[in-house]
Each structure stands twice: as C-alpha cells, then as structure tokens.
Design an enzyme around this catalytic site. Sequence first.
Site, PDB file in Angstrom:
ATOM      1  N   HIS A 284       0.847  -1.196   0.000  1.00 40.02           N
ATOM      2  CA  HIS A 284       0.000   0.000   0.000  1.00 40.02           C
ATOM      3  C   HIS A 284       0.878   1.241   0.000  1.00 40.02           C
ATOM      4  O   HIS A 284       1.917   1.304   0.654  1.00 40.02           O
ATOM      5  CB  HIS A 284      -1.031  -0.012   1.129  1.00 40.02           C
ATOM      6  CG  HIS A 284      -0.538   0.318   2.495  1.00 40.02           C
ATOM      7  ND1 HIS A 284      -0.448   1.604   2.971  1.00 40.02           N
ATOM      8  CD2 HIS A 284      -0.153  -0.466   3.517  1.00 40.02           C
ATOM      9  CE1 HIS A 284      -0.018   1.588   4.226  1.00 40.02           C
ATOM     10  NE2 HIS A 284       0.176   0.350   4.582  1.00 40.02           N
ATOM     11  N   ASP A 296       5.565   2.754   6.965  1.00 40.54           N
ATOM     12  CA  ASP A 296       4.189   2.285   6.717  1.00 40.54           C
ATOM     13  C   ASP A 296       3.501   3.194   5.706  1.00 40.54           C
ATOM     14  O   ASP A 296       2.873   4.152   6.068  1.00 40.54           O
ATOM     15  CB  ASP A 296       3.432   2.278   8.040  1.00 40.54           C
ATOM     16  CG  ASP A 296       2.017   1.739   7.900  1.00 40.54           C
ATOM     17  OD1 ASP A 296       1.706   1.140   6.866  1.00 40.54           O
ATOM     18  OD2 ASP A 296       1.225   1.934   8.846  1.00 40.54           O
ATOM     19  N   GLU A 333      -5.447   1.825   1.865  1.00 46.08           N
ATOM     20  CA  GLU A 333      -5.311   0.647   2.729  1.00 46.08           C
ATOM     21  C   GLU A 333      -5.643   1.027   4.156  1.00 46.08           C
ATOM     22  O   GLU A 333      -6.331   0.314   4.875  1.00 46.08           O
ATOM     23  CB  GLU A 333      -3.873   0.099   2.655  1.00 46.08           C
ATOM     24  CG  GLU A 333      -3.655  -1.212   3.400  1.00 46.08           C
ATOM     25  CD  GLU A 333      -3.169  -1.082   4.833  1.00 46.08           C
ATOM     26  OE1 GLU A 333      -2.977  -2.100   5.495  1.00 46.08           O
ATOM     27  OE2 GLU A 333      -2.989   0.065   5.319  1.00 46.08           O
ATOM     28  N   GLU A 334      -5.148   2.205   4.555  1.00 45.30           N
ATOM     29  CA  GLU A 334      -5.324   2.639   5.945  1.00 45.30           C
ATOM     30  C   GLU A 334      -6.787   2.932   6.283  1.00 45.30           C
ATOM     31  O   GLU A 334      -7.144   3.060   7.433  1.00 45.30           O
ATOM     32  CB  GLU A 334      -4.465   3.886   6.225  1.00 45.30           C
ATOM     33  CG  GLU A 334      -2.961   3.666   6.034  1.00 45.30           C
ATOM     34  CD  GLU A 334      -2.343   2.764   7.102  1.00 45.30           C
ATOM     35  OE1 GLU A 334      -3.085   2.240   7.938  1.00 45.30           O
ATOM     36  OE2 GLU A 334      -1.111   2.593   7.067  1.00 45.30           O
ATOM     37  N   ASP A 362       4.241  -4.931   3.604  1.00 48.56           N
ATOM     38  CA  ASP A 362       3.707  -3.798   4.342  1.00 48.56           C
ATOM     39  C   ASP A 362       4.555  -3.623   5.609  1.00 48.56           C
ATOM     40  O   ASP A 362       4.524  -4.474   6.487  1.00 48.56           O
ATOM     41  CB  ASP A 362       2.242  -4.080   4.703  1.00 48.56           C
ATOM     42  CG  ASP A 362       1.535  -2.880   5.310  1.00 48.56           C
ATOM     43  OD1 ASP A 362       2.182  -1.828   5.477  1.00 48.56           O
ATOM     44  OD2 ASP A 362       0.338  -2.997   5.613  1.00 48.56           O
ATOM     45  N   HIS A 462       2.016   4.812  12.738  1.00 44.04           N
ATOM     46  CA  HIS A 462       0.881   5.724  12.539  1.00 44.04           C
ATOM     47  C   HIS A 462       1.070   7.070  13.243  1.00 44.04           C
ATOM     48  O   HIS A 462       0.106   7.687  13.686  1.00 44.04           O
ATOM     49  CB  HIS A 462      -0.439   5.066  12.969  1.00 44.04           C
ATOM     50  CG  HIS A 462      -0.942   4.096  11.938  1.00 44.04           C
ATOM     51  ND1 HIS A 462      -2.188   3.548  11.954  1.00 44.04           N
ATOM     52  CD2 HIS A 462      -0.338   3.600  10.826  1.00 44.04           C
ATOM     53  CE1 HIS A 462      -2.334   2.751  10.896  1.00 44.04           C
ATOM     54  NE2 HIS A 462      -1.217   2.753  10.209  1.00 44.04           N
TER      55      HIS A 462
HETATM   56 ZN   LIG Z   1      -0.583   1.604   8.508  1.00 46.15          ZN
END
Ligand SMILES: [Zn+2]
Length: 499
Positions: A284, A296, A333-334, A362, A462
């Site tokens: 992603h 990420d 994706e998130e 990922d 995140h």
């Molecule tokens: Zn993530």
Amino acid sequence: MRAPRSRTTAALLSAAVAAPVLFAAAAPAGAQDARPAKQHPSQAEKAQKLAKKLVKKSTGKSAHRHLEKFQQIADANGGNRAAGTKGYDASAKYVHDRLKKAGYKVSYQNFTFYESQTVREGASVLSPEARKLNAVAFDFSKSTPEGGIQAPVAAARVDDTPGCEADDYTSDTFTGKIALVKRGACTFAEKEAAAAKAGAVGLVLYNHSGDQPVKGNLEVPENAHIPAVGITKAEGEKLAEQVGKGEVKVSVDVATKAVPHKTRNVVAETRGGRADRVVALGAHLDSVHEGPGINDNGSGSAGLIEVAEKLAKETKGGKKLTNKVRFAWWSAEELGLLGSDHYVKSLSAQQKKNIKLYLNFDMIGSPNGAELVYDGDNSDNTGSGPGPEGSAQIEGLINGFLDKKKVPHWGTDFDGRSDYGAFIANGIPAGGTFTGAEGLKTEEQAAKAGGKAGQPYDPNYHAAGDTLKNIDRKIFATNIDVIAHAVGTYAHDLRSLKG
Ligand SMILES: [Zn+2]
C-alpha cells in the site's frame, strides 16, 4: 498496516477452505527431446538464475532513494501521503512514471472512497432515570431523524463473540428495540449487521476497556443498516445491569455524512510472460494523515519499485519471462484495505484464476523490527487459519531463503490488517513479509536478532515520527532481497506452489 481492530477470523477461515485448482497438468517433459536438460535450461534453472541475479542487483541502498522521494513528497504536502491528498497523488505519479520508464505496462485504477463526517452524535437514558451518555457516532452510521429515536433496550448475549452471531440475540425480543452490545471478537460492521438482522432499530456498543467511548467504524457507507453509537465500558455495564432488572428506555440521536474522495491504485505488469500465470505483488502506497508513512508503507512500496526496475533491466523489460509479473501499489489501505478490495472486486472470475499467488509487503523497515513471514501453513496456530493452498509453500520459500542468509525469522498471522485479505478470500495463495508495527518485540526475538525486547517494533507506527530517519536500513535491505528472490523464482517457476 492498518490499525488493529476487534475482528473475527471466520471470514478468512471459511475462505481458506475452498482453494481453486491452480494448475493445468504439466506437459509431458521432453518426450520428443532426448536431452532436453542439456539443450535448454529447465524452468527451475532459469528461476534459480534469475532469483540469484535479482537478489544481487536489488539493494536496500538503491531502494532507499524511493524512501527519500516519499519523504520529500510528504514534506511538500503537509507532512503526509494519505489517500485523497496531494501527497498521495504525487506518490502515485512517481511510481507510475518510474515503472513506465522501466518498460512496464502501467495503469491507474481510479476509485472513489468515502470519508465519514459526524453531523450529530448523542444518546441518553430516558428511564428508569434520565441521564446523558457520552456517545460517539459510528463512522458511516445510518442517521436518525433530528431529535433521535427512542426505544427500549435489549442486551445481546456477552460471550466469546459478543453480539457477533445471530444466537446472541435470542435472549430477548430485539424487534423495534435498541440493541446493547459489548465490543470485541468481530468487526463493528459485523455487530451492526447482526443487530439489524435481529430486528433492532439502533445499536449502542460499549467499550471493553478504558474509560473512553468506543469509536465504531463501518468502513463503507454500504455497511450501514441502523443508527449506531459507541459508549464507555462503565456506562455499558451499568446499562446491561439495569436491563437485567427491568425496562430501560434510551434515545439515540446521530447523523453522519459520507464525503466522496477520488484516489487511484497503480498497477504495472511485465509485457512478457503468460497472462494466465500471473505472479502478483502488492504494497500500500498511502500513509495515515498523522505522518509521512515512510515505514508504513513507503518501505514496501519502495521495495517493489526497486525489484521491478531490476527485473525489467535483467529481462529486457520482462519480455523473456515465463510468467507475467504484476506489481500493485494500493491506495486507501489505511481506511480499510479499500484499494486492494476494489482491485480484486474489479477482476472477472477468469482474471482471478489467472493470479497464481499474491505477495504482500507492508512495513519492511521497522526500527525495532523482527523478520516476520506470513504464516501460510498456520504452524503458529494463532488467529486465522492457514492461507489458501500454496500459501504454506510461499512461506516455505521465504523461510528457506532467510535460513540460507542466516536471518532469524518468525511467523506472523494473516490477521486481516493488510492487503492480502481480498486475495485470500478469493482462494489465491498469499504470503510476504512484515517487520512489525505497534506490537512488542519478544525476549527471544531480541536475543536472536537484536533490538529492544518489550518495546514496539515500530514506536512511530501511525505517527509523525514515521520518517526517513526511523528506518532500519539493514532489515529493509533484507526484505528487498526477499522480494527479489520470490520474484525471480516465481517469474519462471510456479511448481513449488504445489508442494
Ligand atoms: Zn498503517
């Protein structure tokens, strides 16, 4: 890697049972040719040769340039590369242009996703006594008329899967009532759907820990059936106790708005190779809004670009390949695996059948990372069951490569937190690697691989700190090699998938 959620594994488990027939019978080998092996390299030899070459040519250092680019893009666009933002679109254009230049057939797959905005949220107890509840709207909740709905409460059974299954709603009549459900064990959407199916006209979900109200998310507007709000654990338990003693009436007043945004996946495939034997890989490309998303998942995205470019270089733009190789960079994706879901949904039955495996990458540069390989055979016996037939063999191929490099590795469950989900649900064997998110490194992992035990694999998960500075370049380079080895092998030889 998307945020952890309470999630059932039933969907993955049931999907994993029915694996399609993946291969036509192999042609009889060398029937007319007395010495086929000497005159032509076998598929296995070609695969071995290409894998070796790709591993040598693809490097973490070279892939790091793409991470630098993603960081620059984030810096120039408000600090992130989230789906629906300019930072994402610039990332997609960067990937698109590089792959095009490398000789791939590249396309954008456009789709619309929705962001939920809360217009009103509230709930209160009307009787036996009046009190306001600290309630938050589910994302994409159905709206009530202004002023809300008022109804008696019926409590769903609290067991291992509270309010997830139809028989959790048999203790009382739910028709016309507001269902009170405890959080946990399955998705918010599954609970909401089960409550609606039982006849409830609203849902009040209470948290299973902490002192905050639970923020439910139905992920897409289509999942909404009834108005739904989340409340705190303490308020939920008090309500459940009151329901046990007699009638409790509540009011729920909620309104949400689904705001559309446009975004796109990037898909690049080799011009050569059999179209009915596709080796698919995905990462992603979107970040969360909180940071630039370099680990990420700039890391997996950069890894795919690096190996794709080297593959093109070594095989004349992929013209000399046995099987087609398709690389995908997913958006949103998130927000709930939306890009990969959209992609798989857009495929015909034949197109799905043509995809012989899917590899997902990922978060492959976690600063306190561990080398984690998707547990295709369910040998770890945690969470979800095994992947579709062939997934165990993918895990075996990756493990074998890591063993040879003397890299300690561990399994990681197909827990539904990344883009393999839609592929697995369609019976496509899946695998890949991951170096950890908010989970804590174990003593054993630290002893064997270094790093800090008891600390998160990625303390910046995140968050704003997920920057270029916080990438472990060694583990990142290891995973570039894993991608290169898998691509080189499967591009010529898929027989190992059969075990
Ligand atoms: Zn993530």
